[in-house]
Design a protein around this motif. Structure first.
Motif, mmCIF file in Angstrom:
data_model
loop_
_atom_site.group_PDB
_atom_site.id
_atom_site.type_symbol
_atom_site.label_atom_id
_atom_site.label_comp_id
_atom_site.label_asym_id
_atom_site.label_seq_id
_atom_site.Cartn_x
_atom_site.Cartn_y
_atom_site.Cartn_z
ATOM 1 N N LEU A 782 1.902 1.915 18.017
ATOM 2 C CA LEU A 782 1.950 2.988 17.025
ATOM 3 C C LEU A 782 2.138 2.425 15.619
ATOM 4 O O LEU A 782 1.464 2.843 14.670
ATOM 5 N N LEU A 783 3.048 1.458 15.493
ATOM 6 C CA LEU A 783 3.311 0.863 14.173
ATOM 7 C C LEU A 783 2.086 0.109 13.670
ATOM 8 O O LEU A 783 1.768 0.126 12.475
ATOM 9 N N GLU A 784 1.381 -0.571 14.585
ATOM 10 C CA GLU A 784 0.155 -1.272 14.194
ATOM 11 C C GLU A 784 -0.908 -0.284 13.726
ATOM 12 O O GLU A 784 -1.591 -0.485 12.734
ATOM 13 N N LYS A 785 -1.022 0.811 14.491
ATOM 14 C CA LYS A 785 -2.023 1.824 14.174
ATOM 15 C C LYS A 785 -1.712 2.496 12.843
ATOM 16 O O LYS A 785 -2.594 2.722 12.008
ATOM 17 N N ARG A 786 -0.430 2.837 12.636
ATOM 18 C CA ARG A 786 -0.029 3.532 11.410
ATOM 19 C C ARG A 786 -0.067 2.614 10.190
ATOM 20 O O ARG A 786 -0.017 3.072 9.059
ATOM 21 N N ALA A 787 -0.137 1.304 10.440
ATOM 22 C CA ALA A 787 -0.154 0.361 9.317
ATOM 23 C C ALA A 787 -1.426 0.512 8.496
ATOM 24 O O ALA A 787 -1.452 0.213 7.305
ATOM 25 N N GLU A 788 -2.496 0.977 9.137
ATOM 26 C CA GLU A 788 -3.776 1.099 8.444
ATOM 27 C C GLU A 788 -4.025 2.561 8.054
ATOM 28 O O GLU A 788 -3.952 3.453 8.896
ATOM 29 N N GLY A 789 -4.321 2.755 6.804
ATOM 30 C CA GLY A 789 -4.707 4.088 6.343
ATOM 31 C C GLY A 789 -3.575 5.086 6.195
ATOM 32 O O GLY A 789 -3.810 6.287 6.068
ATOM 33 N N SER A 790 -2.330 4.612 6.232
ATOM 34 C CA SER A 790 -1.199 5.532 6.082
ATOM 35 C C SER A 790 -0.923 5.797 4.602
ATOM 36 O O SER A 790 -1.379 5.074 3.726
#
Length: 1294
Positions: A782-790
């Protein structure tokens, strides 16, 4: 009449009468009209007729009104006149025409004659033209043939010229090919082995295998296999063009990365990349681009994605693998095809297999241990960044920031040369392809020759530009080299930081985060026009920045380890210290079996001095200490010896040499001495503890960089987050600040909060993530995913408690690496802890009880008790046998209980309160009986009726305060509490010395374990790691005695007395240990020779031997011990010797070495059993009586009639006074004085003396706790509680 006048003589009489006369003869008149010569009318007639013609009435239409005949004649006249006039115009023309016709006829006649001649001439001309055209065609053909021949000659000359220029290169290549032909098989064999086996090894081991193992082996075979001398496998597997292309795709330019890329591109098995710094995966993603399908094990639909890729023949990257793979992928990894290789079974499904399919596996685990079958199915490739590789990368970074012009020029130059290489290779390949495919006369292939010439010109251009580039590159490199020291030290800093996870698994740092710190430090470094000073500023600021970034995430106890490693490695790199001296400092090899000739040094210290004297720089140190004992004694016994000058010429030694001497003389002061050493070498900012500025740390965070709080008991770091959030407008009230305390069922709430916060730019706190172990993998993704485009304001704050063991560590590496780690530890020392305990209350608390005096006094005593039990843990096992999580909740609940009891009782129920506090509130944490006794003793001393009866001391120099207000108590602590010392805890000052000594031992052991493995001792001219291990191994095997012959021993011990049974049991246990030592060493020896595959157990054994630690497989079969390998093995030989003496005739030794038993309890029980049998007593009704004699081992020559004499025991926390036969206070710096011989005999319990006795626990080692053996009652004049608080115990080993 007028017209017809003869001869043109117009009659004058032109009357009608005359006219009638003229017309009288009609026929004649008519004939004359017809025959009138109209072409020849006289001029006079024409003149005469003019008036008639001009008369308007002389018109046929007018005349016709009178007479048609007259009208006809009128018309005739008019027409004849008109005709004549026309005739007069036409006639000359007719004449001219006639003349012209005549002339034409004459001309046509002539023309006919000429045409005839022309036709004749044309015929001749046609014949001549045909002859001319034929001649011209023949000439043109000759010209074309001449031109073609000239072109062919030109092309041939150009081709020959071009080939001549290639001749040298190609001739050399042919020569090399012919050489290679002889060695091709051997070369291919080596390259194949290189691909198959070397991918997972270090650079050094790759070279050793190739040069020292494989090549000699191939040359020493019965039929030697020739191999190209100094063959580089890379040249067989790839070429410069490929390498250049890889580097343009982002592959690091160091040698190891190139080798790894060549292996990955050439291997037939699926490659498995070990890539903790993610440099390999970055290259793979650039290399394959959009053709690459990236998946993770466990993500939704990942098997379907693999099936599709299998069918379509795509390239699949499975990233972030753990150590265990999904068994469903087994057939795919092993390429277990079915149906003639057309299908692979994945689970229950048969999937069509396209042979262009390629699978790449990737893990970011730094040192994964995969199953052997996976290692057989895959080619393991270690992409872990190397020191040299990182150095080059950091050099490029710092030069690009400091001198962007240079770095751009260098980059362009590299790309240009790479482009040249690729271009030239393409042209050559094309040329050779055309030459090889040409048939017949290929001299007409202009494109071939042009290609050759282009190649020639390109090669010439490249050669010219390469010469220019060499000069330019030399200038660039010269300029870049000025910044090399920055890159060298920065690379070292990263690897020191990266090794911290050996201390604690929470200490994970990514190369990406390090690069950010590095770049910020370069920007913030103080500018200077002088390049040398600028480089110095850069190094200083980078080192300082990395130090601050790292230390804020370290526990206080580990900071000294880090700064010491930092200093030692920097100084080693600069060659400012001797590696051999550092090795001594860290290992501290003690010469066993020596006795100290001076009273101020222990035999252990003297053993260190003797060992140190074997080095040239320390020769005669032992003699100087003996010869100048007074001066050395004064130095050794000074309070702060690290600040004092060394006696004699030893004060002139280097700082490290002084540390080596200090290690032997005052091990308890080593952490302070090392701090001073670091301050001297690196500067004061590296040893001054600074409070953490949360705002500064927050500035470094971002949507991609969470903040990770490593929790400590009694500290709430999230208050800082809330406080800073209010400043920036993030609060719970505004609903842009989310706090999720994780636990059962809170995962969904956390996921929802993260989703919302990433979208809207909120803050999220995730507390206690260690409580949701199964969800942590999801959180990482989740943290990796949210790192992009947040949203740019999105922030995540995470907190977790660290695991007490490495095995219990569960926080994913990805979360830790990408986070800013911050530790917040509770304050240390009695002063801070007592204030902190009191901070849990306020003035209202003090005033809430009706019995104010008793309540306030007991409350303050409990605060002191809480501070004592919390801080006593720092003294190690002498403080508490085990560590307990005492917290402020224990204190606040105890105060509530106190309030309730005081309100409900007239008398203060001291005993009840002590029981509740000691057995329930605090005692609820305690699992060890001796710790429970200690807790109860503290409460018995602090909470008792005497506290209300006058001056009552909680500690020496610290009386219980009277009735004060809240602020008064805080002020009282500041004014009255003595300086920090063991006395505040009821301990002897030696406890601090012992604690500091053990801390020092642990510190040096940790630093030793952190030393880089590559190079080992060889850098200092000593032995390599492997040589040292082999030497150690051979020495142990040589000294290790044979096992006991149990059958023979059983034959001797026929009676099976309790003592004989103990001896036999000890021999059996010793046999198991000896067998395991011999087996494991033999196995390791074969492994080192390459005759056995190295297992993890063998690797652990090798590491233990190198670090001089007792291997785990031995300790499992051995007895508890805290010694290093050398002393442990010496001790083992002594135990074996004791057993050999005893088992010779099974007669009880005169004095028994109790510490020499695997199970000392069994011998103590045997004493009771022997007495019980002799006296026919019940074993349940017996106990042991301990009498301390005044004798030493040498004084006794025979065993007692009953019981046994014991020796080899030591007392910690106090000493035994032989003269008075009592426990007394220990002498300063005498930590574990030896006990005299102890006489142990069995008695009935009713005869056991209890008065004036201290129940002293006996432990096997200073670790205490689980090594408990028995309780001996020792005589004391002091209250037993004094010795309980002092942690007095007997030890079998020190």
């Amino acid at each position: 009449m007028v017209l017809m006048a003869p001869g043109g003589k117009v009659p004058k009489d032109r009357s009608w009468k005359a006219a009638k006369v003229m017309m009288a003869k009609v026929d004649t008149f008519l004939d004359s009209l017809i025959r009138f010569k109209k072409e020849n009318i006289p001029e006079t007639c024409l003149k005469a007729i003019q008036p008639y013609l001009q008369d308007p009435a002389f018109q046929p239409e007018v005349v016709a009104a009178k007479s048609y005949a007259a009208a006809g004649l009128c018309s005739w006249v008019l027409n004849i006149v008109k005709f004549y006039r026309v005739y007069c115009d036409v006639e000359p023309k007719r004449q001219a025409l006639t003349k012209a016709n005549a002339e034409l006829a004459a001309a046509q006649g002539k023309l006919t004659m000429i045409k005839t001649k022309i036709n004749h001439l044309n015929e001749n001309l046609a014949k001549l033209t045909a002859k001319f055209e034929k001649a011209t065609a023949d000439k043109l053909k000759c010209q074309q043939e001449a031109e073609s021949t000239a072109r062919t000659i030109s092309l041939a000359n150009r081709l020959v010229g071009g080939l001549v220029s290639e001749n040298v290169r190609w001739a050399e290549a042919i020569k090399n090919f012919r050489k290679q032909e002889r060695t091709l098989c051997g070369d291919v064999l080596l390259a194949t082995a290189f691909i198959s086996y070397l991918g997972y090894f270090t650079k050094r081991y790759r070279l050793r295998l190739m040069d020292e193992t494989w090549r000699p082996y191939l040359s020493q075979l019965t039929v030697p296999i020739p191999v190209t001398p100094k063959l580089d496998p890379i040249t067989l597997l790839t070429d410069d063009a490929d390498i250049a292309a890889w580097q343009n795709e982002g592959l690091p330019s160091d040698r190891m990365s190139t080798e790894n890329a060549a292996i990955l591109s050439s291997c037939q098995r699926w490659p498995l990349m070990v890539d903790p710094q993610l440099q390999g995966i970055k290259w793979i993603k650039n290399k394959y681009g959009e053709q690459l399908h990236i998946i993770r094990i466990g993500q939704r639909g990942y098997l379907d994605a693999i099936e599709r890729a299998l069918l379509q023949g795509h390239v699949v990257l499975i990233e972030n693998l753990e150590e265990n793979l999904d068994p469903v992928l087994g057939p795919l990894l092993g390429r277990e095809t079915i149906k003639k290789g057309r299908y692979i079974k994945i689970g229950d499904k048969e999937c069509e297999y396209n042979h262009t399919f390629r699978l790449i596996l990737h893990t970011k685990l730094a040192n994964p241990h995969y199953q052997p079958e996976l290692q057989a199915q895959c080619t393991l490739i270690d992409f872990t960044v190397t020191r040299d590789g990182l150095e080059d990368q950091l050099l490029a970074t710092v030069v690009s920031m400091e001198r962007p012009d240079l770095e751009e020029l260098k980059s362009n130059l590299t790309k240009q040369q790479n482009g040249f290489t690729i271009n030239l290779k393409t042209l050559e390949d094309n040329l050779l392809s055309r030459l090889s495919s040409a048939s017949g006369n290929f001299l007409g292939d202009t494109e071939l020759v042009q290609n050759l010439e282009t190649t020639k010109h390109t090669a010439a251009d490249i050669e010219e530009k390469v010469k220019e580039a060499v000069v330019t590159e030399a200038k660039i490199n010269e300029a870049r080299e000025h910044y090399r020291p920055v890159a060298v030290q920065s690379s070292l800093l990263y690897f020191i930081m990266n090794d911290l996870n050996k201390i604690h698994p929470m200490y994970q740092f990514s190369l990406k985060a390090f690069s950010v710190v590095f770049q910020k430090a370069v920007l913030k470094a103080e500018p200077d026009m002088d390049l040398k000073q600028r480089v110095s500023n850069l190094i200083d600021n980078i080192t300082s920045s990395v130090f601050q970034y790292t230390t804020r995430g370290l526990f206080e106890c580990d900071k000294i380890t880090y700064i010491a490693q930092l200093a030692f490695q920097i100084l080693l790199m600069k060659r400012e210290i001797n590696p051999a001296e550092l090795d001594f400092l860290l290992r501290y090899p003690v010469q066993p079996g020596v006795t100290s000739p001076v009273d101020f040094l222990s035999s252990h210290s003297w053993g260190g001095i003797k060992s140190l004297c074997s080095m040239d720089e320390f020769r005669n140190l032992d003699r100087d200490i003996e010869g100048s004992a007074k001066r050395w004694k004064k130095f050794v016994e000074s309070e702060y010896p690290e600040k004092e000058k060394f006696p004699q010429e030893w004060k002139n030694k280097s700082s490290l040499q002084k540390l080596c001497i200090m290690r032997a003389l005052r091990p308890d002061r080593m952490t302070y001495a090392v701090r001073d050493f670091v301050e001297e070498k690196l500067g004061g900012k590296y040893v001054i503890g600074r409070s953490l500025d949360f705002a500064a740390s927050f500035e470094e965070s971002g949507p991609t960089t969470p903040m990770f709080f490593i929790l400590s008991p009694g500290v709430d770091p999230l208050k800082d987050v809330e406080k800073h959030g209010k400043k920036l407008g993030f609060t719970f009230d505004k609903k842009n600040f989310h706090n999720v305390a994780l636990g059962q069922g809170q995962e969904a709430a956390a996921e929802q909060a993260l989703h919302l916060a990433a979208e809207k730019g909120h803050w999220v706190i995730l507390q206690n993530i260690h409580l949701v172990a199964r969800w942590l993998g999801t959180l990482e993704k989740l943290l990796e995913k949210r790192a992009e485009g947040s949203h740019e304001n999105f922030r995540v704050f995470v907190s977790a408690e660290p695991s007490s063991t490495r095995e219990g560590h569960i926080i994913p590496q990805g979360i830790l690496e990408n986070s800013i780690k911050i530790t917040n530890e509770p304050p240390t020392g009695m002063h801070a802890n007592l204030h902190k305990a009191l901070d849990n209350f306020n003035q209202d608390t003090l005033e809430m009880c009706a019995r104010e005096n008793e309540f306030k006094s007991i409350l303050f005593a409990l605060c002191y008790f809480h501070a004592v039990v919390a801080e006593r843990r720092k003294f190690g096992p002498q403080g508490w046998n085990r560590l307990y999580p005492f917290n402020t909740g224990d204190l606040t609940i105890s105060i509530s209980v106190l309030y309730n009891y005081l309100e409900a009782n007239h008398k203060v129920p001291y005993d009840d309160l002590c029981y509740l506090f000691g057995e329930i509130m605090y005692g609820g944490h305690i699992t060890d009986d001796w710790d429970r006794r200690l807790c109860g003793t503290y409460l018995g001393e602090f909470v008792k009726p005497e506290m209300m009866e006058g001056e009552f001391f909680l500690a020496p120099g610290f009386p219980l305060p009277g009735n004060m207000d809240y602020n008064g108590y805080h002020q009282y602590i500041d004014d009255t509490l003595p300086a920090e010392s063991p006395y505040l805890y009821g301990l002897h000052p030696n406890a601090e010395i012992g604690f500091l000594t053990q801390t020092s031992e642990k510190f040096f052991r940790t630093v030793l374990e952190m030393q880089p493995r590559d190079g080992g001792g060889a850098e200092g001219g000593g032995m390599t790691r492997e040589e040292k291990v082999r030497t150690e191994l051979d020495e142990i095997v040589e000294k290790l005695p044979e096992e006991f012959h149990m059958a023979e021993l059983l034959g001797k011990a026929e009676e099976r007395t309790p003592y004989q049974v103990v001896a036999l049991q000890e021999c059996e246990r010793m046999n198991l240990l000896i067998w395991e030592i011999r087996r494991s060493l033999h196995e390791l020896s074969l492994g080192l020779k390459g005759e056995l595959t190295m297992t993890s157990d063998m690797e652990n054994l090798q590491n233990a031997l190198f670090l001089e630690m007792v291997p785990d497989t031995w300790t499992k079969r051995a007895y508890p011990s805290m010694s290093g390998l050398a002393l442990w093995f010496t001790d083992l030989l002594s135990r074996i010797k004791e057993l050999e003496v005893w088992s010779t005739d099974f007669v009880l030794p005169s004095v028994v070495w109790l510490a020499g038993f695997f199970n000392p309890q069994s011998f103590l029980t045997a004493i009771m059993q022997a007495t019980a049998r002799r006296n026919e007593w019940s074993l349940d009704s017996m106990s042991l009586q301990c009498d301390i004699t005044k004798k030493h081992r040498e004084d006794l020559t025979s065993p007692p009639r009953e019981g046994a004499y014991l020796h080899g025991l030591y007392m910690e926390g106090a000493r035994w006074d032989t003269q008075t036969g009592l426990i007394v206070d220990a002498r300063l710096k005498e930590l574990t004085p030896a006990m005299p011989v102890i006489f142990i005999r069995a008695i009935t319990m009713d005869k056991q003396e209890i008065r004036n006795m201290y129940q002293c626990p006996v432990y096997k080692t200073r670790q205490r706790g689980p090594t408990y053996v028995y309780t001996f009652n020792l005589k004391t004049k002091e209250k037993p509680s004094k010795w309980t608080l002092a942690g007095v115990a007997l030890l079998l080993q020190i």
